[in-house]
Design an enzyme around this catalytic site. Structure first.
Site, short mmCIF file in Angstrom:
data_model
loop_
_atom_site.label_atom_id
_atom_site.label_comp_id
_atom_site.label_asym_id
_atom_site.label_seq_id
_atom_site.Cartn_x
_atom_site.Cartn_y
_atom_site.Cartn_z
N HIS B 37 22.11 32.29 50.59
CA HIS B 37 20.66 32.34 50.76
C HIS B 37 20.23 31.84 52.14
CE1 HIS B 37 20.59 33.16 46.44
NE2 HIS B 37 19.35 33.56 46.61
N LYS B 118 20.34 28.82 36.41
CA LYS B 118 19.99 27.87 35.35
C LYS B 118 19.00 26.85 35.87
CE LYS B 118 23.66 24.41 35.96
NZ LYS B 118 22.95 23.14 36.12
#
Lengths: 290, 206
Positions: B37, B118
């Site tokens: 990212h 998550k």
């Protein structure tokens, strides 16, 4: 001195792939309490299926095999320097066999060493010379998700109205659980240390997590507090994975260490549901695992 | 009953998903976490570092895979590193909130239809989910071997120099289980649980 590399490799395999019975029991009880059909119930069902699968297939319970933390208790005459070499060799072997993910990253270059061997602090090894003839090695694999949500409070802390007493400890613990939400892979377990300096307090909070889930603190006041923190943390309704539900914390373990007059640290180590800790004992020629 | 979705996913399918629904995902997705990212944002969005090495090639290769596709926040345990015959051994989700500074922009850049992880994500990602549209899929943290069984094939890997956990693995999955916890209508289960638990916390600390 005996070479324990293969035995330590087995300890790593066992820890990474086989969840301790007391932890699994706590998860099964939590599963029974959740509403059938709820996301919480489904999450625990998946978790328990995974636990069975990894035990059968000898594969890691969680892909984040964490920081390997060893606690070594050795009788007089053993060499911690040579034990360290054997532990490191076993860690590298376990990585090659995919029981461990390569997790040691250089903090400046970002380079992963590929074999879980970093500097003198990775893997983490605590040595203690102990009385008697037995050598024990306890291993805890603590993943990054739950390590990241651990917190340390310096009391008094006015933001949570926590003073230097057990009520302050309760406030800190509940705040830590709330801050963590589902990020530490709830339902979790809390290791709490009261006192120490910042460093020893974190170490002690992890040592507290070596206790069995179902044991009771010998200090009745702390035993009561452990029970109360677990009960109240579950009232928060954060639930498995933070989906909402009854099971948020399945156990709390509190320990204390001496502190400076000026300092009063409360350190909360959060352990994810994949609470991986195992122990090997060497008695003469015999090696046992639990 | 779980809803079956095939990647690439259409905008209509994404808009029809609601918080709380279980899904089974099939098709080709990419893993990507902290290093990936940051690399995407620094090199192709903020452009604070010029493309180096194979950066442009990798970008062109992943672009079609991510258009209508999914990034999975996952650092797997992978077998076959010595032979190149890769196989996922353990592959549960990692904590997504660390990608919060990047995720919305990455979703917009590639027209991502979702991310899997998550712990949920924050406001910026939720806003991007409404715009793009996209959703947040929550996988069961720690259920790594079970999830790895849904990975049929490892088709390739980019940026392996980031290390095994941080590399971008191209995987084909079948019936990957997840729950929608942030939808394209601006609903977030995580925000709801946070607020409700905060009210209870205040009582407990009263």
């Amino acid at each position: 001195m005996r070479d324990l590399t293969q035995e330590i490799l087995e300890l790593i395999r066992f820890t990474s792939t086989n969840l301790p019975e007391d932890v699994e029991k706590a998860l099964r009880e939590a599963y029974a309490r959740e509403e059938p059909g709820s996301a919480a119930h489904g999450a625990l069902e998946t978790i328990l299926a995974n636990v069975e699968m990894t035990r059968r297939n000898s594969t890691p319970i969680c892909q984040d095999t964490g920081t390997p933390i060893f606690f070594v208790c050795y009788p007089e005459g053993w060499s911690p320097r040579r034990l360290r070499e054997q532990i490191k060799e076993a860690v590298a072997l376990a990585t090659r066999k995919n029981y461990l993910r390569p997790n040691a990253v250089d903090s400046l270059s970002g380079k992963n060493t590929g074999d879980n061997l970093g500097d003198q602090h990775f893997p983490v090894i605590h040595f203690e010379e102990c009385d008697g003839e037995e050598l024990t090695i306890e291993l805890m694999l603590k993943g990054g998700g739950c390590e990241n949500v651990g917190r340390q409070y310096s009391l008094p802390d006015n933001t949570i109205k926590a003073g230097r007493d057990l009520e302050g400890v309760r406030r800190a613990a509940l705040d830590a659980v709330w801050q963590a939400q589902g990020e530490g892979c709830a339902p979790g377990f809390l290791g709490i240390s009261i006192g120490g300096d910042r460093g020893t307090s974190y170490i002690a909070s992890k040592e507290a997590l070596l206790r069995r889930v179902d044991d009771a603190n010998p200090n009745p006041e702390l035993a009561d507090l452990e029970e109360r923190i677990t009960r109240e943390a579950n009232q928060l309704g954060i639930g498995p994975m933070g989906f909402g539900g009854k099971a948020t914390v399945l156990g709390t373990k509190i320990t204390t260490t001496h502190r400076l007059p000026a300092s009063f640290f409360v350190t909360v180590s959060y352990m994810c549901w994949a609470y991986r800790r195992r122990k090997m004992t060497v008695r003469g020629e015999q090696v046992t695992y639990e | 009953m779980a809803i079956r979705l095939t990647i690439p996913i259409s905008d209509d399918s994404i808009r029809s998903l609601k918080v709380g629904q279980s899904v089974l995902l099939s098709g080709i997705m990419l893993t990507g976490r902290d290093a990936a990212h940051k690399w995407i944002v620094d090199t192709f969005i903020k452009k604070t570092r010029p493309p180096q090495g194979d950066d442009l090639e990798v970008f062109q290769a992943i672009q079609p895979l991510l258009n209508g596709g999914i990034i999975y926040h996952c650092g797997p345990v992978v077998a076959g590193l010595d032979t190149g015959h890769y196989r996922f051994v353990a592959a549960g989700p990692t904590t997504s909130i660390r990608e919060e500074p990047y995720q919305g922009d990455v979703m917009r850049l590639f027209n991502l239809k979702g991310v899997i992880g998550k712990g949920g994500m924050g406001e910026q990602t939720l806003r991007a989910c409404q715009e793009v549209p996209a959703v947040y899929f929550h996988a069961i943290g720690g259920a790594a071997s079970l999830i790895a069984q849904t990975v049929q094939r490892v088709l390739g890997v980019y940026k392996l120099e980031f290390g095994v956990p941080e590399a971008m693995w191209v995987i084909e999955v079948k019936d990957f289980p997840a729950v929608v916890t942030m939808d394209a209508q601006g609903n977030s289960l995580h925000e709801k649980v946070r607020q409700e638990s905060n009210a209870i916390l205040e009582n407990l600390l009263a």
